[in-house]
Write a protein that holds these residues in place. Structure first.
Motif, PDB file in Angstrom:
ATOM      1  N   UNK A 177       0.776  -1.242   0.000  1.00  0.00           N
ATOM      2  CA  UNK A 177       0.000   0.000   0.000  1.00  0.00           C
ATOM      3  C   UNK A 177       0.810   1.296   0.000  1.00  0.00           C
ATOM      4  N   UNK A 178       2.113   1.234  -0.075  1.00  0.00           N
ATOM      5  CA  UNK A 178       2.911   2.465  -0.135  1.00  0.00           C
ATOM      6  C   UNK A 178       4.334   2.118  -0.561  1.00  0.00           C
ATOM      7  N   UNK A 179       5.188   3.134  -0.649  1.00  0.00           N
ATOM      8  CA  UNK A 179       6.589   2.886  -0.963  1.00  0.00           C
ATOM      9  C   UNK A 179       7.227   2.222   0.256  1.00  0.00           C
ATOM     10  N   UNK A 180       7.883   1.105   0.030  1.00  0.00           N
ATOM     11  CA  UNK A 180       8.429   0.320   1.138  1.00  0.00           C
ATOM     12  C   UNK A 180       9.835   0.762   1.506  1.00  0.00           C
ATOM     13  N   UNK A 181      10.104   0.731   2.802  1.00  0.00           N
ATOM     14  CA  UNK A 181      11.461   0.991   3.282  1.00  0.00           C
ATOM     15  C   UNK A 181      12.287  -0.279   3.108  1.00  0.00           C
ATOM     16  N   UNK A 182      13.600  -0.156   3.227  1.00  0.00           N
ATOM     17  CA  UNK A 182      14.495  -1.293   3.031  1.00  0.00           C
ATOM     18  C   UNK A 182      14.173  -2.429   4.005  1.00  0.00           C
ATOM     19  N   UNK A 183      13.929  -2.101   5.257  1.00  0.00           N
ATOM     20  CA  UNK A 183      13.600  -3.122   6.260  1.00  0.00           C
ATOM     21  C   UNK A 183      12.329  -3.884   5.876  1.00  0.00           C
ATOM     22  N   UNK A 184      11.317  -3.176   5.364  1.00  0.00           N
ATOM     23  CA  UNK A 184      10.061  -3.813   4.983  1.00  0.00           C
ATOM     24  C   UNK A 184      10.239  -4.734   3.774  1.00  0.00           C
ATOM     25  N   UNK A 185      11.093  -4.366   2.849  1.00  0.00           N
ATOM     26  CA  UNK A 185      11.392  -5.222   1.702  1.00  0.00           C
ATOM     27  C   UNK A 185      12.068  -6.504   2.172  1.00  0.00           C
ATOM     28  N   UNK A 186      12.994  -6.381   3.121  1.00  0.00           N
ATOM     29  CA  UNK A 186      13.687  -7.554   3.673  1.00  0.00           C
ATOM     30  C   UNK A 186      12.688  -8.435   4.429  1.00  0.00           C
ATOM     31  N   UNK A 187      11.803  -7.825   5.229  1.00  0.00           N
ATOM     32  CA  UNK A 187      10.786  -8.592   5.954  1.00  0.00           C
ATOM     33  C   UNK A 187       9.872  -9.343   4.988  1.00  0.00           C
ATOM     34  N   UNK A 188       9.424  -8.685   3.929  1.00  0.00           N
ATOM     35  CA  UNK A 188       8.549  -9.340   2.948  1.00  0.00           C
ATOM     36  C   UNK A 188       9.223 -10.564   2.346  1.00  0.00           C
ATOM     37  N   UNK A 189      10.467 -10.416   1.980  1.00  0.00           N
ATOM     38  CA  UNK A 189      11.193 -11.517   1.354  1.00  0.00           C
ATOM     39  C   UNK A 189      11.398 -12.674   2.334  1.00  0.00           C
ATOM     40  N   UNK A 190      11.820 -12.350   3.547  1.00  0.00           N
ATOM     41  CA  UNK A 190      12.087 -13.392   4.540  1.00  0.00           C
ATOM     42  C   UNK A 190      10.810 -14.108   4.962  1.00  0.00           C
ATOM     43  N   UNK A 191       9.752 -13.357   5.202  1.00  0.00           N
ATOM     44  CA  UNK A 191       8.509 -13.960   5.674  1.00  0.00           C
ATOM     45  C   UNK A 191       7.824 -14.772   4.580  1.00  0.00           C
ATOM     46  N   UNK A 192       8.033 -14.409   3.342  1.00  0.00           N
ATOM     47  CA  UNK A 192       7.459 -15.186   2.242  1.00  0.00           C
ATOM     48  C   UNK A 192       8.003 -16.605   2.239  1.00  0.00           C
ATOM     49  N   UNK A 193       9.309 -16.745   2.442  1.00  0.00           N
ATOM     50  CA  UNK A 193       9.894 -18.088   2.469  1.00  0.00           C
ATOM     51  C   UNK A 193       9.533 -18.827   3.760  1.00  0.00           C
ATOM     52  N   UNK A 194       9.395 -18.120   4.881  1.00  0.00           N
ATOM     53  CA  UNK A 194       9.014 -18.765   6.141  1.00  0.00           C
ATOM     54  C   UNK A 194       7.577 -19.271   6.094  1.00  0.00           C
ATOM     55  N   UNK A 195       6.703 -18.523   5.434  1.00  0.00           N
ATOM     56  CA  UNK A 195       5.287 -18.858   5.387  1.00  0.00           C
ATOM     57  C   UNK A 195       5.010 -20.132   4.600  1.00  0.00           C
ATOM     58  N   UNK A 196       5.956 -20.578   3.809  1.00  0.00           N
ATOM     59  CA  UNK A 196       5.760 -21.787   3.006  1.00  0.00           C
ATOM     60  C   UNK A 196       5.563 -23.028   3.879  1.00  0.00           C
ATOM     61  N   UNK A 197       6.001 -22.987   5.111  1.00  0.00           N
ATOM     62  CA  UNK A 197       5.866 -24.131   6.005  1.00  0.00           C
ATOM     63  C   UNK A 197       4.426 -24.557   6.221  1.00  0.00           C
TER      64      UNK A 197
END
Length: 185
Positions: A134-154
């Motif tokens: 919903x907005x321009x993402x900060x660097x930390x939020x981009x890292x969180x999105x990437x990390x949580x996407x792979x964790x959520x696969x469980x």
């Protein structure tokens, strides 16, 4: 999952589990005769419509679960008609109110949350999270999105393990809704 957020920081992620829904396809619940014999009354056609999902183009049921990082499920809700979306299941399971009640003595900044896929991004609650949008993402939020996407696969792996362990779940022609056990033989 390699992503860890210090739990003492206010508004940190503090995820304890991953919420999702899975579907089990069934054969079409017929609108045909309600009992054997000539001239038998027919079942209502609304029965078929009540289990049909137009987006997936199949009949079936769905279940909601929360998978923990250790691979176990701590919450399981269902079955629900496949006609309903994930937010319907979330609301009827009352898991958010249960999480709120269990942590009512903790300040909101340190309460634990569940993480869901994009279906849950429209829920604005202190006990459920999804990827940042919903907005321009900060660097930390981009890292969180990437990390949580792979964790959520469980959570998806648990569904796959269940369907592999009990193969009949994947054979929709044999899964018949509305039959009593003595009729299945």
């Amino acid at each position: 999952c390699q992503f860890v957020t210090p739990s003492n920081q206010p508004n940190s992620f503090q995820i304890f589990g991953f919420i999702d829904n899975t579907t089990i396809a069934t054969c079409r619940p017929g609108g045909g005769p309600s009992r054997p014999g000539i001239g038998a009354p027919r079942n209502d056609s609304k029965i078929q419509k009540s289990f049909y999902n137009g987006w997936k183009h199949e009949h079936g049921i769905k279940f909601q679960s929360i998978a923990l990082p250790n691979g176990m499920d701590c919450h399981f809700y269902g079955p629900v008609s496949l006609r309903h979306n994930d937010l319907y299941t979330l609301g009827h399971s009352e898991i958010i109110s249960q999480l709120r009640h269990l942590q009512s003595d903790q300040p909101p900044s340190i309460q634990y949350k569940v993480y869901g896929d994009s279906a849950y991004c429209h829920i604005y609650d202190t006990h459920i999270r999804c990827k940042h949008t919903f907005r321009v993402l900060r660097e930390r939020e981009i890292i969180e999105n990437s990390a949580m996407s792979s964790c959520r696969q469980g959570v998806e792996w648990n569904y796959g393990d269940t369907k592999n362990s009990w193969a009949f779940i994947g054979y929709d022609k044999n899964l018949k809704l509305r039959l009593k056990s003595e009729e299945r033989r």
